[in-house]
Design an enzyme around this catalytic site. Sequence first.
Site, mmCIF file in Angstrom:
data_model
loop_
_atom_site.group_PDB
_atom_site.id
_atom_site.type_symbol
_atom_site.label_atom_id
_atom_site.label_comp_id
_atom_site.label_asym_id
_atom_site.label_seq_id
_atom_site.Cartn_x
_atom_site.Cartn_y
_atom_site.Cartn_z
ATOM 1 N N HIS A 99 0.915 -1.214 -0.063
ATOM 2 C CA HIS A 99 0.039 -0.178 0.090
ATOM 3 C C HIS A 99 0.983 1.231 0.042
ATOM 4 O O HIS A 99 1.901 1.126 0.667
ATOM 5 C CB HIS A 99 -0.982 0.049 1.293
ATOM 6 C CG HIS A 99 -0.247 -0.171 2.502
ATOM 7 N ND1 HIS A 99 0.143 -1.262 3.000
ATOM 8 C CD2 HIS A 99 0.114 0.955 3.391
ATOM 9 C CE1 HIS A 99 0.565 -1.051 4.192
ATOM 10 N NE2 HIS A 99 0.510 0.231 4.589
ATOM 11 N N HIS A 101 0.745 5.079 0.982
ATOM 12 C CA HIS A 101 0.096 6.159 1.827
ATOM 13 C C HIS A 101 0.041 7.644 0.815
ATOM 14 O O HIS A 101 1.054 8.089 0.403
ATOM 15 C CB HIS A 101 0.710 6.418 3.105
ATOM 16 C CG HIS A 101 0.789 5.514 3.963
ATOM 17 N ND1 HIS A 101 -0.006 5.307 5.106
ATOM 18 C CD2 HIS A 101 1.537 4.338 4.190
ATOM 19 C CE1 HIS A 101 0.025 4.526 5.936
ATOM 20 N NE2 HIS A 101 1.167 3.676 5.266
HETATM 21 P P1 AMP Z 1 1.702 0.701 7.557
HETATM 22 O O1 AMP Z 1 1.750 -0.964 7.423
HETATM 23 O O2 AMP Z 1 2.404 1.170 8.588
HETATM 24 O O3 AMP Z 1 2.315 1.382 6.205
HETATM 25 O O4 AMP Z 1 0.230 1.005 7.665
HETATM 26 C C1 AMP Z 1 -0.797 0.347 7.786
HETATM 27 C C2 AMP Z 1 -2.161 1.648 7.788
HETATM 28 O O5 AMP Z 1 -3.380 0.926 7.757
HETATM 29 C C3 AMP Z 1 -2.103 2.263 8.960
HETATM 30 O O6 AMP Z 1 -1.764 3.742 8.762
HETATM 31 C C4 AMP Z 1 -3.454 1.800 9.800
HETATM 32 O O7 AMP Z 1 -4.072 3.212 10.084
HETATM 33 C C5 AMP Z 1 -4.069 1.410 8.395
HETATM 34 N N1 AMP Z 1 -5.068 0.650 8.703
HETATM 35 C C6 AMP Z 1 -5.320 -0.419 9.411
HETATM 36 N N2 AMP Z 1 -6.357 -1.040 9.271
HETATM 37 C C7 AMP Z 1 -7.286 -0.439 8.674
HETATM 38 C C8 AMP Z 1 -8.665 -0.484 8.000
HETATM 39 N N3 AMP Z 1 -9.335 -1.500 8.610
HETATM 40 N N4 AMP Z 1 -9.229 0.531 7.419
HETATM 41 C C9 AMP Z 1 -8.401 1.699 7.010
HETATM 42 N N5 AMP Z 1 -7.003 1.601 7.270
HETATM 43 C C10 AMP Z 1 -6.528 0.789 8.331
#
Ligand code: AMP
Length: 136
Positions: A99, A101
């Site tokens: 993903h 951001h």
């Molecule tokens: P990262 O793996 O650190 O790049 O970030 C994972 C991101 O996913 C974080 O910013 C979380 O807030 C987000 N996240 C986790 N679960 C959900 C969800 N169910 N819906 C939306 N965002 C999510």
Amino acid sequence: MENDCIFCKIVKGDIPSNKIYEDEETFAFLDIAPVNLGHTLVISKEHFPNIYETPEEVMAHMMKTAKKVSIALKALDAEGVNVTMNNNFAAGQVVFHSHIHVIPRFTNDGFELWHGKRGYKDGEKEEIAQKIIAKL
Ligand code: AMP
Ligand code: ZN
């Protein structure tokens, strides 16, 4: 679809999300814990853990979607965006489904970027550059 992957479940609709955009290869939705309101995640529909396993053309498609979202965030009066991807635990990755951001930014919004912390010693830059180049 990876069984216990939360983002695969979001793509499938098994877990709710605030969808922003979808096409044949990518899906974008609001991050549940936004740095700023409108913080969006762009994911590949197919499950790949992170940048290392994601095919180049899928990465390119995710970046195309990230650009569309960046422009759309102007609707929230964003003055800029951070487009970033965390890969592996060492880099702060928590969800192991690729993903990107897309974070809307506003002057003085209080969100700080990392600070450069070290310089290179004499000759070190060339050595480091050569090591990276040898792998490309
Ligand atoms: P990262 O793996 O650190 O790049 O970030 C994972 C991101 O996913 C974080 O910013 C979380 O807030 C987000 N996240 C986790 N679960 C959900 C969800 N169910 N819906 C939306 N965002 C999510
Ligand atoms: Zn997944």
